[in-house]
Design a protein around this motif. Structure first.
Motif, mmCIF file in Angstrom:
data_model
loop_
_atom_site.group_PDB
_atom_site.id
_atom_site.type_symbol
_atom_site.label_atom_id
_atom_site.label_comp_id
_atom_site.label_asym_id
_atom_site.label_seq_id
_atom_site.Cartn_x
_atom_site.Cartn_y
_atom_site.Cartn_z
ATOM 1 N N ASP A 202 -6.841 -2.124 3.757
ATOM 2 C CA ASP A 202 -5.428 -2.216 4.137
ATOM 3 C C ASP A 202 -4.520 -1.922 2.936
ATOM 4 O O ASP A 202 -3.521 -1.197 3.062
ATOM 5 C CB ASP A 202 -5.139 -3.603 4.709
ATOM 6 C CG ASP A 202 -3.816 -3.674 5.440
ATOM 7 O OD1 ASP A 202 -3.529 -2.771 6.249
ATOM 8 O OD2 ASP A 202 -3.070 -4.640 5.189
ATOM 9 N N LEU A 203 -4.858 -2.454 1.783
ATOM 10 C CA LEU A 203 -4.039 -2.218 0.592
ATOM 11 C C LEU A 203 -4.093 -0.758 0.152
ATOM 12 O O LEU A 203 -3.065 -0.184 -0.250
ATOM 13 C CB LEU A 203 -4.469 -3.141 -0.546
ATOM 14 C CG LEU A 203 -4.192 -4.627 -0.314
ATOM 15 C CD1 LEU A 203 -4.731 -5.453 -1.477
ATOM 16 C CD2 LEU A 203 -2.727 -4.901 -0.081
ATOM 17 N N VAL A 204 -5.249 -0.146 0.247
ATOM 18 C CA VAL A 204 -5.350 1.286 -0.067
ATOM 19 C C VAL A 204 -4.494 2.086 0.908
ATOM 20 O O VAL A 204 -3.795 3.024 0.509
ATOM 21 C CB VAL A 204 -6.829 1.761 -0.041
ATOM 22 C CG1 VAL A 204 -6.922 3.278 -0.127
ATOM 23 C CG2 VAL A 204 -7.609 1.105 -1.175
ATOM 24 N N TRP A 205 -4.505 1.689 2.174
ATOM 25 C CA TRP A 205 -3.669 2.352 3.181
ATOM 26 C C TRP A 205 -2.188 2.207 2.824
ATOM 27 O O TRP A 205 -1.420 3.177 2.892
ATOM 28 C CB TRP A 205 -3.964 1.773 4.562
ATOM 29 C CG TRP A 205 -3.190 2.462 5.642
ATOM 30 C CD1 TRP A 205 -2.120 1.984 6.329
ATOM 31 C CD2 TRP A 205 -3.417 3.770 6.148
ATOM 32 N NE1 TRP A 205 -1.670 2.905 7.234
ATOM 33 C CE2 TRP A 205 -2.456 4.023 7.137
ATOM 34 C CE3 TRP A 205 -4.354 4.769 5.855
ATOM 35 C CZ2 TRP A 205 -2.390 5.212 7.845
ATOM 36 C CZ3 TRP A 205 -4.284 5.960 6.566
ATOM 37 C CH2 TRP A 205 -3.314 6.166 7.540
ATOM 38 N N HIS A 206 -1.776 1.012 2.432
ATOM 39 C CA HIS A 206 -0.370 0.817 2.014
ATOM 40 C C HIS A 206 -0.041 1.691 0.802
ATOM 41 O O HIS A 206 1.049 2.262 0.729
ATOM 42 C CB HIS A 206 -0.103 -0.647 1.675
ATOM 43 C CG HIS A 206 0.061 -1.529 2.863
ATOM 44 N ND1 HIS A 206 0.950 -1.268 3.881
ATOM 45 C CD2 HIS A 206 -0.536 -2.704 3.193
ATOM 46 C CE1 HIS A 206 0.889 -2.218 4.785
ATOM 47 N NE2 HIS A 206 -0.016 -3.104 4.387
ATOM 48 N N GLU A 207 -0.961 1.793 -0.145
ATOM 49 C CA GLU A 207 -0.728 2.652 -1.322
ATOM 50 C C GLU A 207 -0.527 4.099 -0.896
ATOM 51 O O GLU A 207 0.376 4.783 -1.402
ATOM 52 C CB GLU A 207 -1.901 2.565 -2.297
ATOM 53 C CG GLU A 207 -2.006 1.259 -3.045
ATOM 54 C CD GLU A 207 -3.237 1.228 -3.950
ATOM 55 O OE1 GLU A 207 -3.713 2.296 -4.393
ATOM 56 O OE2 GLU A 207 -3.727 0.121 -4.221
ATOM 57 N N LEU A 208 -1.359 4.582 0.013
ATOM 58 C CA LEU A 208 -1.251 5.958 0.500
ATOM 59 C C LEU A 208 0.092 6.174 1.203
ATOM 60 O O LEU A 208 0.784 7.166 0.941
ATOM 61 C CB LEU A 208 -2.406 6.274 1.454
ATOM 62 C CG LEU A 208 -2.304 7.593 2.198
ATOM 63 C CD1 LEU A 208 -2.443 8.774 1.238
ATOM 64 C CD2 LEU A 208 -3.354 7.670 3.299
ATOM 65 N N GLU A 209 0.449 5.271 2.087
ATOM 66 C CA GLU A 209 1.729 5.407 2.794
ATOM 67 C C GLU A 209 2.900 5.397 1.816
ATOM 68 O O GLU A 209 3.859 6.154 1.982
ATOM 69 C CB GLU A 209 1.897 4.278 3.812
ATOM 70 C CG GLU A 209 0.974 4.399 4.992
ATOM 71 C CD GLU A 209 1.199 3.311 6.001
ATOM 72 O OE1 GLU A 209 1.124 3.616 7.195
ATOM 73 O OE2 GLU A 209 1.457 2.150 5.609
ATOM 74 N N VAL B 231 -5.232 -11.733 -0.065
ATOM 75 C CA VAL B 231 -6.195 -12.346 0.863
ATOM 76 C C VAL B 231 -5.917 -13.844 0.984
ATOM 77 O O VAL B 231 -5.833 -14.382 2.095
ATOM 78 C CB VAL B 231 -7.652 -12.092 0.401
ATOM 79 C CG1 VAL B 231 -8.641 -12.949 1.181
ATOM 80 C CG2 VAL B 231 -7.996 -10.617 0.536
ATOM 81 N N LYS B 232 -5.767 -14.503 -0.130
ATOM 82 C CA LYS B 232 -5.483 -15.949 -0.111
ATOM 83 C C LYS B 232 -4.163 -16.231 0.606
ATOM 84 O O LYS B 232 -4.070 -17.148 1.420
ATOM 85 C CB LYS B 232 -5.439 -16.484 -1.548
ATOM 86 C CG LYS B 232 -5.204 -17.973 -1.626
ATOM 87 C CD LYS B 232 -5.200 -18.442 -3.071
ATOM 88 C CE LYS B 232 -4.862 -19.921 -3.129
ATOM 89 N NZ LYS B 232 -4.688 -20.373 -4.506
ATOM 90 N N GLY B 233 -3.150 -15.429 0.307
ATOM 91 C CA GLY B 233 -1.843 -15.621 0.931
ATOM 92 C C GLY B 233 -1.878 -15.419 2.430
ATOM 93 O O GLY B 233 -1.340 -16.230 3.191
ATOM 94 N N GLU C 85 -11.978 -9.863 2.064
ATOM 95 C CA GLU C 85 -11.575 -9.009 0.945
ATOM 96 C C GLU C 85 -11.826 -7.543 1.275
ATOM 97 O O GLU C 85 -11.017 -6.689 0.925
ATOM 98 C CB GLU C 85 -12.312 -9.409 -0.341
ATOM 99 C CG GLU C 85 -11.722 -10.629 -0.989
ATOM 100 C CD GLU C 85 -12.122 -10.779 -2.450
ATOM 101 O OE1 GLU C 85 -12.846 -9.913 -2.998
ATOM 102 O OE2 GLU C 85 -11.689 -11.779 -3.048
ATOM 103 N N GLU C 86 -12.923 -7.244 1.951
ATOM 104 C CA GLU C 86 -13.245 -5.858 2.293
ATOM 105 C C GLU C 86 -12.183 -5.278 3.222
ATOM 106 O O GLU C 86 -11.722 -4.158 3.025
ATOM 107 C CB GLU C 86 -14.627 -5.760 2.952
ATOM 108 C CG GLU C 86 -15.772 -6.117 2.030
ATOM 109 C CD GLU C 86 -15.990 -7.638 1.870
ATOM 110 O OE1 GLU C 86 -15.468 -8.440 2.675
ATOM 111 O OE2 GLU C 86 -16.655 -8.019 0.898
ATOM 112 N N PHE C 87 -11.793 -6.026 4.245
ATOM 113 C CA PHE C 87 -10.778 -5.561 5.183
ATOM 114 C C PHE C 87 -9.438 -5.377 4.470
ATOM 115 O O PHE C 87 -8.767 -4.359 4.639
ATOM 116 C CB PHE C 87 -10.623 -6.556 6.339
ATOM 117 C CG PHE C 87 -9.516 -6.177 7.289
ATOM 118 C CD1 PHE C 87 -9.778 -5.338 8.357
ATOM 119 C CD2 PHE C 87 -8.224 -6.644 7.100
ATOM 120 C CE1 PHE C 87 -8.764 -4.974 9.231
ATOM 121 C CE2 PHE C 87 -7.206 -6.281 7.966
ATOM 122 C CZ PHE C 87 -7.479 -5.444 9.033
#
Length: 136
Positions: free
Chosen positions: A42-49, A11-13, A36-38
């Motif tokens: 997105d990070l969970v989506w990347h993990e799934l992919e 998020v900071k980056g 952070e919520e958004f």
């Protein structure tokens, strides 16, 4: 691989790098600051992919644990619209770094490292580096 554990740094980056990402990586992401919520979604989506071997996203850190940015390996046509010229490529590779990392030369260093890593570790014959700014 990027994961929920990278949330605060990501998020900071992202939020400190919006203009730089648009200039160097191109595309329509990010459209603005992320919450952070958004970013969590997105990070969970990347993990799934990643788990499904559909696409691969990685957080990039230096040797001291400083977050530098991210890199992505997507199927052709997902990030960059396909045309006849792009059909010869078998992966779409992109990356971004934070402003501090860019000033420290990590944008070009990451590009060179990605080229070598992809050649050594992946079965791609002809990856396409889709960033708007490609180091020479």
């Amino acid at each position: 691989a990027i994961s929920r554990a990278d949330l605060a740094a990501d998020v900071k980056g992202i939020n400190s790098s919006i203009d730089l990402i648009r200039r160097t990586r191109g595309g329509d992401w990010p459209s603005g600051p992320v919450s952070e919520e958004f970013d969590y979604v997105d990070l969970v989506w990347h993990e799934l992919e990643f788990r499904e071997h559909y696409s691969f996203a990685y957080a990039v850190y230096d040797g001291e644990g400083q977050y530098l940015g991210c890199c992505y390996l997507y199927p052709m046509g997902r990030r960059t619209p396909l045309d006849a010229k792009l059909l010869e490529h078998d992966a779409d590779v992109s990356w971004w770094v934070t402003p501090d990392a860019y000033q420290g030369g990590y944008y070009a260093k990451l590009y060179l490292a990605l080229r070598q890593w992809i050649a050594d570790a992946f079965p791609f014959r002809n990856p396409y580096f889709s960033n708007r700014e490609i180091p020479s």
